[in-house]
Design a protein around this motif. Structure first.
Motif, PDB file in Angstrom:
ATOM      1  N   UNK A 191       0.797  -1.041   0.062  1.00  0.00           N
ATOM      2  CA  UNK A 191       0.025   0.060   0.102  1.00  0.00           C
ATOM      3  C   UNK A 191       0.590   1.297  -0.083  1.00  0.00           C
ATOM      4  N   UNK A 192       0.791   2.210  -0.924  1.00  0.00           N
ATOM      5  CA  UNK A 192       1.482   3.318  -1.182  1.00  0.00           C
ATOM      6  C   UNK A 192       0.920   4.444  -0.253  1.00  0.00           C
ATOM      7  N   UNK A 193       1.310   5.282   0.580  1.00  0.00           N
ATOM      8  CA  UNK A 193       1.097   6.202   1.333  1.00  0.00           C
ATOM      9  C   UNK A 193       0.457   5.848   2.508  1.00  0.00           C
ATOM     10  N   UNK A 194      -0.545   6.729   3.149  1.00  0.00           N
ATOM     11  CA  UNK A 194      -0.928   6.278   4.557  1.00  0.00           C
ATOM     12  C   UNK A 194      -2.306   5.435   4.384  1.00  0.00           C
ATOM     13  N   UNK A 288      -1.819  10.836  19.485  1.00  0.00           N
ATOM     14  CA  UNK A 288      -0.884  10.561  19.093  1.00  0.00           C
ATOM     15  C   UNK A 288      -0.716  10.252  17.312  1.00  0.00           C
ATOM     16  N   UNK A 289      -1.728   9.392  17.172  1.00  0.00           N
ATOM     17  CA  UNK A 289      -2.199   9.322  15.687  1.00  0.00           C
ATOM     18  C   UNK A 289      -2.581  10.520  14.864  1.00  0.00           C
ATOM     19  N   UNK A 290      -3.314  11.406  15.543  1.00  0.00           N
ATOM     20  CA  UNK A 290      -3.529  12.657  14.847  1.00  0.00           C
ATOM     21  C   UNK A 290      -2.381  13.705  14.752  1.00  0.00           C
ATOM     22  N   UNK A 291      -1.525  13.613  15.613  1.00  0.00           N
ATOM     23  CA  UNK A 291      -0.231  14.376  15.294  1.00  0.00           C
ATOM     24  C   UNK A 291       0.509  13.703  14.457  1.00  0.00           C
ATOM     25  N   UNK A 292       0.577  12.169  14.093  1.00  0.00           N
ATOM     26  CA  UNK A 292       1.290  11.451  12.998  1.00  0.00           C
ATOM     27  C   UNK A 292       0.817  12.142  11.895  1.00  0.00           C
ATOM     28  N   UNK A 293      -0.906  12.064  11.677  1.00  0.00           N
ATOM     29  CA  UNK A 293      -1.254  12.381  10.379  1.00  0.00           C
ATOM     30  C   UNK A 293      -1.005  13.851   9.940  1.00  0.00           C
ATOM     31  N   UNK A 294      -0.906  14.760  11.195  1.00  0.00           N
ATOM     32  CA  UNK A 294      -0.534  16.235  10.748  1.00  0.00           C
ATOM     33  C   UNK A 294       0.682  16.333  10.415  1.00  0.00           C
ATOM     34  N   UNK A 295       1.686  15.398  10.675  1.00  0.00           N
ATOM     35  CA  UNK A 295       3.097  15.429  10.444  1.00  0.00           C
ATOM     36  C   UNK A 295       3.357  14.906   8.885  1.00  0.00           C
ATOM     37  N   UNK A 296       2.324  14.181   8.510  1.00  0.00           N
ATOM     38  CA  UNK A 296       2.459  13.494   7.214  1.00  0.00           C
ATOM     39  C   UNK A 296       1.878  14.326   5.957  1.00  0.00           C
ATOM     40  N   UNK A 297       0.807  15.152   6.605  1.00  0.00           N
ATOM     41  CA  UNK A 297       0.012  16.034   5.601  1.00  0.00           C
ATOM     42  C   UNK A 297       0.322  17.267   5.632  1.00  0.00           C
ATOM     43  N   UNK A 320      -2.377  18.489   3.166  1.00  0.00           N
ATOM     44  CA  UNK A 320      -2.822  18.408   1.651  1.00  0.00           C
ATOM     45  C   UNK A 320      -2.320  16.995   1.245  1.00  0.00           C
ATOM     46  N   UNK A 321      -2.724  16.580   0.211  1.00  0.00           N
ATOM     47  CA  UNK A 321      -2.374  15.168  -0.405  1.00  0.00           C
ATOM     48  C   UNK A 321      -2.786  15.415  -1.864  1.00  0.00           C
ATOM     49  N   UNK A 338       3.428  16.639   3.891  1.00  0.00           N
ATOM     50  CA  UNK A 338       4.169  16.622   5.018  1.00  0.00           C
ATOM     51  C   UNK A 338       5.782  17.034   4.893  1.00  0.00           C
ATOM     52  N   UNK A 339       6.654  17.319   5.928  1.00  0.00           N
ATOM     53  CA  UNK A 339       8.032  17.458   5.952  1.00  0.00           C
ATOM     54  C   UNK A 339       8.533  15.998   6.049  1.00  0.00           C
ATOM     55  N   UNK A 340       9.214  15.728   4.867  1.00  0.00           N
ATOM     56  CA  UNK A 340       9.787  14.044   4.936  1.00  0.00           C
ATOM     57  C   UNK A 340      10.882  14.106   5.995  1.00  0.00           C
ATOM     58  N   UNK A 341      11.775  15.272   6.208  1.00  0.00           N
ATOM     59  CA  UNK A 341      12.999  14.889   7.015  1.00  0.00           C
ATOM     60  C   UNK A 341      12.349  14.896   8.530  1.00  0.00           C
ATOM     61  N   UNK A 342      11.129  15.768   8.667  1.00  0.00           N
ATOM     62  CA  UNK A 342      10.579  15.604  10.263  1.00  0.00           C
ATOM     63  C   UNK A 342      10.083  14.299  10.328  1.00  0.00           C
ATOM     64  N   UNK A 343       9.643  13.738   9.414  1.00  0.00           N
ATOM     65  CA  UNK A 343       8.899  12.179   9.601  1.00  0.00           C
ATOM     66  C   UNK A 343      10.099  11.332   9.746  1.00  0.00           C
ATOM     67  N   UNK A 344      11.044  11.487   9.042  1.00  0.00           N
ATOM     68  CA  UNK A 344      12.335  10.440   9.270  1.00  0.00           C
ATOM     69  C   UNK A 344      12.711  10.698  10.593  1.00  0.00           C
ATOM     70  N   UNK A 345      12.713  11.654  11.250  1.00  0.00           N
ATOM     71  CA  UNK A 345      13.414  11.781  12.704  1.00  0.00           C
ATOM     72  C   UNK A 345      12.523  11.249  13.531  1.00  0.00           C
ATOM     73  N   UNK A 346      11.045  11.295  13.450  1.00  0.00           N
ATOM     74  CA  UNK A 346      10.133  10.908  14.331  1.00  0.00           C
ATOM     75  C   UNK A 346      10.280   9.301  14.273  1.00  0.00           C
ATOM     76  N   UNK A 347      10.167   8.882  12.894  1.00  0.00           N
ATOM     77  CA  UNK A 347      10.506   7.405  12.757  1.00  0.00           C
ATOM     78  C   UNK A 347      11.520   6.578  13.443  1.00  0.00           C
ATOM     79  N   UNK A 348      12.682   7.666  13.176  1.00  0.00           N
ATOM     80  CA  UNK A 348      13.815   7.016  14.046  1.00  0.00           C
ATOM     81  C   UNK A 348      13.610   6.939  15.548  1.00  0.00           C
TER      82      UNK A 348
END
Length: 560
Positions: A191-194, A288-297, A320-321, A338-348
């Protein structure tokens, strides 16, 4: 409560009896030719558990002799630790632990000091680990992945091909979840995306009747942690979205009453396209999930704690998407802004938190709580990674599917381990080959040398057990493998042939074997260092007068 103290040698002998009982049951599953074990379900009327997984067998055995059960618990801890770390190799660890423990207890009975034996074991373990890493073949190829998956899953057809595809598209650490399939064949869905498990709040949002989905192109995304009950709260932002000739995806705790009615009427009439869904997660985890969605979008969520009002929203606060697809049970958001670098930091950070949870030893917190925490972190990582795989395990009956799912998930973890530290000859042959490194070791004293010799002998135990399960003579094959120790040979029990392990496809991940051996040596050290066992004496009168039937009829506990 009074205590009972059991001293050595009785304590060690009874513990060893428990280890032997559990090991005999679990060892039968070792190897591709190993038979399965049928376990009665703890609930009457439920179908039995059919498994070829050593840790599942070990965890199902509780011995009546409480001292002997301590030995069984030691093996359960060994298998559980290996399972948490690498998934596969649990039965190998059990077989190694039993072989090492049996010889160590014989040596202690003969007068060898336990601590000196332990030093010898530790010395031998260090040398073997160094040799395993030295012999490891890295740069794992897709062909190796397929064979590793086949060995770990006990030659399940097609599994290696699907796992190869999963690693190719998701990467080594990509999120791959396993679920019970609905058909006979295995299926892999990337599945591509969220994507998360919440659907539209009303079927009237559907735009594609054939697929029963609501699809939005280039939607703005509104995130809110409260219920929306009044359409007038949404009118200002809806007008701004309509001016941009765009659609709106509303992700809120709930949309009710005239707010939902007004959205549906305008959506059906074509005034503006909008869809309402709930956010992922439940309870305290939802924020937490809502904030994750905010980060991604790229959205700024409307949170009660911040005092933000819906009527004050601007387009800059919306996410936006490129596309959103909402079904009856799932929501997929493609190409979030969303900001891909910020997402990568959170995932790490989440991966580190997950590693910390998995590294917890038995007794550190609630096992159920730890599992729930790990599952939650895995789901958040999967969503933030932007791409996820779902492996649907097929089969004819639920018993068969559940048993296959355990083996296929173990195969996936084995491949991950192989990608980390490389591969070696499988089927116990790799351990036989590295045993040669201990032949010339000179320890500080005879007792430590005995510890080295014990580990050297134990390295042959997995191979012998695999061959025994296949009805073959282990001594002859072991001798042949020793003669080819420098050529990386393995033995294929199904075709009964000896050859280079890459050519015949008998491959093991180095990390799986290494951690299985390390955990086995560690638990034996605990056994030898224990001089006595202190246990509670159970009170036989605590259940006196208790009648389950009477308690069920009156909803009272007569012991209270």
């Amino acid at each position: 409560m009074s205590k009972q103290i059991i001293y050595n040698p009785e304590a060690r002998l009874r513990i060893m009896q428990g280890m032997d009982t559990v090991a005999r049951a679990a060892a039968a599953t070792l190897g591709s030719s190993g038979p399965a074990v049928l376990i009665q379900h703890r609930t009457d009327g439920m179908p039995p558990i059919f498994t070829r997984d050593g840790v599942t067998v070990a965890n199902s055995i509780i011995l009546e002799d409480r001292v002997a059960d301590l030995g069984g618990r030691m093996l359960r801890d060994v298998a559980g630790s290996v399972s948490r770390q690498v998934g596969d190799g649990t039965t190998t660890a059990i077989v190694l632990a039993r072989a090492i423990a049996a010889e160590c207890l014989k040596s202690v009975a003969a007068g060898f000091h336990p601590l000196q034996l332990q030093k010898g074991l530790d010395l031998a373990l260090t040398l073997v680990e160094i040799e395993l890493r030295r012999r490891a073949l890295t740069d794992v190829t897709p062909e190796w992945i397929a064979r590793i998956a086949a060995v770990a899953s006990k030659d399940e057809p097609g599994v290696g091909t699907l796992l190869n595809r999963a690693f190719a598209e998701l990467g080594q650490d990509g999120p791959l979840t396993f679920q019970l399939g609905n058909g006979r064949d295995d299926e892999l869905d990337i599945v591509e995306g969220i994507r998360y498990d919440q659907g539209y709040l009303s079927p009237y949002f559907v735009t594609d009747r054939n697929r029963a989905t609501a699809e939005l192109e280039r939607p703005y995304i509104l995130l809110c942690d409260r219920e929306i009950v009044d359409l007038m709260d949404l009118v200002p932002i809806l007008e701004q979205v309509a001016d941009q000739h765009r659609s709106l995806l509303v992700i809120a705790d709930d949309v009710r009453d005239n707010a939902l009615t007004g959205m549906l009427l305008n959506h059906i009439r074509g005034v503006f396209k909008t869809v309402a869904v709930k956010p992922p997660g439940f309870g305290d985890r939802r924020l937490e999930r809502l904030n994750d969605l905010a980060l991604l979008t790229g959205a700024t969520p409307v949170l009660q704690s911040h005092g933000t009002r819906l009527e004050d929203l601007t387009l800059a606060q919306l996410g936006q998407a490129e596309r959103a697809i909402v079904g009856a049970e799932t929501t997929t958001i493609l190409a979030g802004a969303g900001d891909s670098e910020a997402v990568a930091r959170v995932v790490s950070g989440l991966r580190q938190a997950l590693a910390d949870v998995r590294a917890r030893k038995p007794g550190d917190g609630s096992p159920t709580g730890n599992q729930h925490e790990a599952d939650e972190l895995e789901e958040r990582i999967a969503m933030l990674s932007g791409k996820t795989g779902v492996f649907s395990v097929g089969g004819v009956t639920d018993i068969e599917i559940k048993e296959r799912m355990v083996r296929i998930e173990n195969a996936y973890k084995s491949v991950q381990a192989a990608l980390e530290e490389g591969v070696m000859p499988g089927g116990g042959a790799g351990l036989v080959a590295v045993a040669a490194v201990l032949d010339e070791v000179i320890a500080e004293n005879a007792e430590q040398h005995r510890g080295v010799a014990i580990l050297s002998q134990a390295l042959f135990a997995p191979l012998r057990q695999i061959l025994s399960n296949a009805g073959l003579n282990g001594e002859i094959v072991a001798a042949d493998l020793r003669r080819h120790a420098g050529e990386s040979y393995a033995y294929d029990t199904q075709r009964q042939r000896l050859g280079p392990f890459l050519d015949i496809g008998i491959i093991d991940p180095v990390k799986v074997v290494r951690l299985g051996l390390r955990n086995a040596v560690s638990i034996v050290g605990t056994l030898m260092a224990s001089e006595s066992v202190v246990m509670d004496v159970p009170d036989p009168t605590i259940m006196a007068g208790y009648s389950p039937e009477w308690a069920a009829a009156t909803r009272e506990d007569p012991r209270a």
